[in-house]
Design a protein around this motif. Structure first.
Motif, PDB file in Angstrom:
ATOM      1  N   ASN A  79     -10.796  -9.780 -14.721  1.00 16.28           N
ATOM      2  CA  ASN A  79     -10.463  -8.378 -15.001  1.00 16.28           C
ATOM      3  C   ASN A  79      -8.956  -8.156 -14.939  1.00 16.28           C
ATOM      4  OD1 ASN A  79     -13.175  -7.639 -15.241  1.00 16.28           O
ATOM      5  ND2 ASN A  79     -13.362  -7.264 -13.039  1.00 16.28           N
ATOM      6  N   ALA A  80      -8.447  -7.401 -15.883  1.00  9.82           N
ATOM      7  CA  ALA A  80      -7.044  -7.010 -15.869  1.00  9.82           C
ATOM      8  C   ALA A  80      -6.873  -5.797 -14.951  1.00  9.82           C
ATOM      9  CB  ALA A  80      -6.572  -6.672 -17.278  1.00  9.82           C
ATOM     10  N   SER A  81      -5.655  -5.520 -14.576  1.00 11.13           N
ATOM     11  CA  SER A  81      -5.357  -4.381 -13.709  1.00 11.13           C
ATOM     12  C   SER A  81      -4.437  -3.429 -14.462  1.00 11.13           C
ATOM     13  CB  SER A  81      -4.707  -4.859 -12.405  1.00 11.13           C
ATOM     14  OG  SER A  81      -4.424  -3.771 -11.549  1.00 11.13           O
ATOM     15  N   LEU A  82      -5.036  -2.468 -15.157  1.00 11.68           N
ATOM     16  CA  LEU A  82      -4.282  -1.490 -15.953  1.00 11.68           C
ATOM     17  C   LEU A  82      -3.329  -2.177 -16.932  1.00 11.68           C
ATOM     18  CD1 LEU A  82      -3.493   1.195 -13.212  1.00 11.68           C
ATOM     19  CD2 LEU A  82      -5.374   1.156 -14.862  1.00 11.68           C
ATOM     20  N   GLY A  83      -3.836  -3.202 -17.590  1.00 13.03           N
ATOM     21  CA  GLY A  83      -3.037  -3.909 -18.581  1.00 13.03           C
ATOM     22  C   GLY A  83      -2.221  -5.058 -18.032  1.00 13.03           C
ATOM     23  N   PHE A  84      -2.194  -5.248 -16.727  1.00  7.79           N
ATOM     24  CA  PHE A  84      -1.463  -6.352 -16.115  1.00  7.79           C
ATOM     25  C   PHE A  84      -2.437  -7.477 -15.778  1.00  7.79           C
ATOM     26  CE2 PHE A  84       1.256  -2.716 -15.441  1.00  7.79           C
ATOM     27  CZ  PHE A  84       2.531  -3.223 -15.623  1.00  7.79           C
ATOM     28  N   GLY A  85      -1.902  -8.689 -15.713  1.00  5.16           N
ATOM     29  CA  GLY A  85      -2.751  -9.838 -15.431  1.00  5.16           C
ATOM     30  C   GLY A  85      -3.312  -9.868 -14.032  1.00  5.16           C
ATOM     31  N   SER A  86      -2.660  -9.159 -13.115  1.00  9.06           N
ATOM     32  CA  SER A  86      -3.122  -9.131 -11.732  1.00  9.06           C
ATOM     33  C   SER A  86      -2.653  -7.842 -11.071  1.00  9.06           C
ATOM     34  CB  SER A  86      -2.581 -10.336 -10.955  1.00  9.06           C
ATOM     35  OG  SER A  86      -1.173 -10.245 -10.812  1.00  9.06           O
ATOM     36  N   VAL A  87      -3.263  -7.528  -9.937  1.00 16.61           N
ATOM     37  CA  VAL A  87      -2.821  -6.367  -9.159  1.00 16.61           C
ATOM     38  C   VAL A  87      -1.396  -6.594  -8.672  1.00 16.61           C
ATOM     39  CG1 VAL A  87      -3.230  -4.988  -7.085  1.00 16.61           C
ATOM     40  CG2 VAL A  87      -5.167  -5.763  -8.455  1.00 16.61           C
ATOM     41  N   ASP A 107       1.030  -8.200 -10.134  1.00 17.12           N
ATOM     42  CA  ASP A 107       1.960  -7.881 -11.225  1.00 17.12           C
ATOM     43  C   ASP A 107       2.083  -6.371 -11.423  1.00 17.12           C
ATOM     44  OD1 ASP A 107       2.426 -10.551 -11.673  1.00 17.12           O
ATOM     45  OD2 ASP A 107       0.941 -10.717 -13.288  1.00 17.12           O
ATOM     46  N   ARG A 108       0.957  -5.680 -11.347  1.00 12.16           N
ATOM     47  CA  ARG A 108       0.971  -4.223 -11.560  1.00 12.16           C
ATOM     48  C   ARG A 108       1.777  -3.513 -10.480  1.00 12.16           C
ATOM     49  NH1 ARG A 108      -1.954  -0.324  -9.250  1.00 12.16           N
ATOM     50  NH2 ARG A 108      -3.660  -1.670  -8.541  1.00 12.16           N
ATOM     51  N   VAL A 109       1.523  -3.851  -9.217  1.00 13.66           N
ATOM     52  CA  VAL A 109       2.214  -3.175  -8.113  1.00 13.66           C
ATOM     53  C   VAL A 109       3.708  -3.488  -8.146  1.00 13.66           C
ATOM     54  CG1 VAL A 109       2.409  -3.016  -5.597  1.00 13.66           C
ATOM     55  CG2 VAL A 109       0.154  -3.090  -6.670  1.00 13.66           C
ATOM     56  N   ARG A 110       4.050  -4.726  -8.452  1.00 15.15           N
ATOM     57  CA  ARG A 110       5.470  -5.073  -8.563  1.00 15.15           C
ATOM     58  C   ARG A 110       6.154  -4.257  -9.652  1.00 15.15           C
ATOM     59  NH1 ARG A 110       5.389 -11.678  -8.346  1.00 15.15           N
ATOM     60  NH2 ARG A 110       5.854 -11.942  -6.131  1.00 15.15           N
ATOM     61  N   SER A 111       5.476  -4.111 -10.776  1.00 17.05           N
ATOM     62  CA  SER A 111       6.044  -3.338 -11.881  1.00 17.05           C
ATOM     63  C   SER A 111       6.204  -1.873 -11.495  1.00 17.05           C
ATOM     64  CB  SER A 111       5.142  -3.466 -13.107  1.00 17.05           C
ATOM     65  OG  SER A 111       5.634  -2.702 -14.186  1.00 17.05           O
ATOM     66  N   GLN A 112       5.217  -1.321 -10.798  1.00 12.07           N
ATOM     67  CA  GLN A 112       5.292   0.074 -10.372  1.00 12.07           C
ATOM     68  C   GLN A 112       6.431   0.282  -9.380  1.00 12.07           C
ATOM     69  OE1 GLN A 112       1.328   0.625  -8.861  1.00 12.07           O
ATOM     70  NE2 GLN A 112       0.478   1.224 -10.840  1.00 12.07           N
ATOM     71  N   LEU A 113       6.589  -0.659  -8.448  1.00 11.58           N
ATOM     72  CA  LEU A 113       7.671  -0.539  -7.474  1.00 11.58           C
ATOM     73  C   LEU A 113       9.029  -0.633  -8.153  1.00 11.58           C
ATOM     74  CD1 LEU A 113       6.267  -2.706  -4.537  1.00 11.58           C
ATOM     75  CD2 LEU A 113       6.576  -0.226  -4.540  1.00 11.58           C
ATOM     76  N   ALA A 114       9.140  -1.543  -9.118  1.00 12.41           N
ATOM     77  CA  ALA A 114      10.404  -1.687  -9.839  1.00 12.41           C
ATOM     78  C   ALA A 114      10.728  -0.430 -10.633  1.00 12.41           C
ATOM     79  CB  ALA A 114      10.337  -2.901 -10.771  1.00 12.41           C
ATOM     80  N   GLY A 115       9.714   0.167 -11.273  1.00  8.42           N
ATOM     81  CA  GLY A 115       9.932   1.393 -12.029  1.00  8.42           C
ATOM     82  C   GLY A 115      10.323   2.553 -11.143  1.00  8.42           C
ATOM     83  N   SER A 116       9.646   2.658  -9.993  1.00  5.82           N
ATOM     84  CA  SER A 116       9.966   3.736  -9.063  1.00  5.82           C
ATOM     85  C   SER A 116      11.361   3.575  -8.493  1.00  5.82           C
ATOM     86  CB  SER A 116       8.938   3.757  -7.923  1.00  5.82           C
ATOM     87  OG  SER A 116       7.648   4.025  -8.421  1.00  5.82           O
ATOM     88  N   ALA A 117      11.744   2.326  -8.211  1.00  8.18           N
ATOM     89  CA  ALA A 117      13.081   2.076  -7.669  1.00  8.18           C
ATOM     90  C   ALA A 117      14.151   2.457  -8.677  1.00  8.18           C
ATOM     91  CB  ALA A 117      13.208   0.601  -7.284  1.00  8.18           C
ATOM     92  N   ALA A 118      13.884   2.186  -9.970  1.00 12.09           N
ATOM     93  CA  ALA A 118      14.854   2.532 -11.009  1.00 12.09           C
ATOM     94  C   ALA A 118      15.012   4.045 -11.134  1.00 12.09           C
ATOM     95  CB  ALA A 118      14.415   1.937 -12.345  1.00 12.09           C
ATOM     96  N   LEU A 119      13.899   4.769 -10.986  1.00 11.85           N
ATOM     97  CA  LEU A 119      13.948   6.224 -11.114  1.00 11.85           C
ATOM     98  C   LEU A 119      14.655   6.884  -9.933  1.00 11.85           C
ATOM     99  CD1 LEU A 119      10.357   6.966 -12.500  1.00 11.85           C
ATOM    100  CD2 LEU A 119      12.526   7.144 -13.744  1.00 11.85           C
ATOM    101  N   THR A 120      14.496   6.277  -8.771  1.00  7.85           N
ATOM    102  CA  THR A 120      15.071   6.879  -7.557  1.00  7.85           C
ATOM    103  C   THR A 120      16.379   6.213  -7.144  1.00  7.85           C
ATOM    104  OG1 THR A 120      13.747   5.408  -6.154  1.00  7.85           O
ATOM    105  CG2 THR A 120      12.793   7.544  -6.724  1.00  7.85           C
ATOM    106  N   ALA A 121      16.900   5.355  -8.006  1.00  6.16           N
ATOM    107  CA  ALA A 121      18.154   4.629  -7.710  1.00  6.16           C
ATOM    108  C   ALA A 121      18.020   3.813  -6.441  1.00  6.16           C
ATOM    109  CB  ALA A 121      19.314   5.606  -7.594  1.00  6.16           C
TER     110      ALA A 121
END
Length: 253
Positions: free
Chosen positions: A55-63, A65-79
């Motif tokens: 099973n994929a996790s919201l389009g990511f190969g693993s949970v 990968d998904r959580v890392r991507s979310q953390l990276a995106g949030s960090a970019a938004l909040t500097a």
């Protein structure tokens, strides 16, 4: 569900054996490698690659990968900032870790050592994320102790691969690194007093002892060289491990 969904014939062809961990590989309809594990009440099937459940996790190969991507995106938004993993994501990560651990155990039975190492490393990346980004300090310490099993599995796989390739000294180095990493894990978890008696430490020491018996006498010089290098580098934990190994081989250095 029709009668064609009944798996009784498959279960009869592969009887349950109490006290054993039954695992086998097979090819899927599209040729991909699959792993099956026999349980007392049935069979579970795992993907040999990717997430074990497929099973994929919201389009990511693993949970992970998904959580890392979310953390990276949030960090970019909040500097930047010290972002924590949500309780829901932590639960998903733990669930994924258990899936990978189950597959690693099956792969170990099947002696698919590169896959054992891969899954152990995946789980250690999950545990590192939980340790550094977990919201609860008590939970972070608990996650750190879970790392011990993954270290054991990683070393077990690396030793097996090294021995199969005829690289005995490399196997010894892997065990030394594993014991060093294991001790640091117990230190970070505030449980150093549990290190020596831990199942994982005893397993790795037993593995090292059995390996030492297989090493030719000429390997003593290599171990002595690594001991001196560890002392010069002030890596006293590794030096203690190597010194113990030399004592087991009858050296008085």
């Amino acid at each position: 569900m029709s009668s064609s969904s009944d798996i009784t014939p498959i279960l009869k062809d592969w009887p349950w054996q109490s006290g054993s961990f039954g695992a086998r590989t097979l090819s899927g309809h599209d040729g991909r490698l699959l792993i099956q594990v026999r349980l007392e009440v049935g069979i579970i099937q795992l993907e040999a690659d990717g997430r074990p459940d497929g099973n994929a996790s919201l389009g990511f190969g693993s949970v992970l990968d998904r959580v890392r991507s979310q953390l990276a995106g949030s960090a970019a938004l909040t500097a930047g900032g010290d972002l924590s993993i949500t309780a829901e994501d932590a639960c998903d990560l733990v669930g994924e870790m258990l899936l990978f651990r189950q597959r690693a155990m099956a792969c170990a039975v099947l002696e698919l050592w590169p896959r054992v190492r891969r899954d152990a490393l995946h789980n250690m990346e999950i545990l590192e994320l939980l340790r550094t980004r977990g919201a609860d300090s008590a939970e972070r310490a608990r996650y750190e102790l879970w790392r011990a099993n993954e270290i054991k599995m990683q070393v077990r796989a690396e030793v097996a691969m090294a021995l199969l390739a005829g690289r005995k000294s490399e196997a010894a180095i892997s065990i030394d690194r594993g014991l060093d990493a294991l001790k640091k894990t117990f230190v970070r978890a505030g449980a150093l007093d549990q290190f020596e008696k831990s199942i994982e430490a005893q397993y790795l020491r037993g593995l090292r002892e059995s390996l030492t018996l297989k090493l030719p006498a000429s390997q003593r010089l290599e171990i002595e060289r690594r001991l001196l290098a560890a002392i010069r580098g002030e890596n006293f934990e590794l030096a203690a491990i190597l010194r113990d190994e030399l004592r087991q081989m009858g050296s008085t250095l």
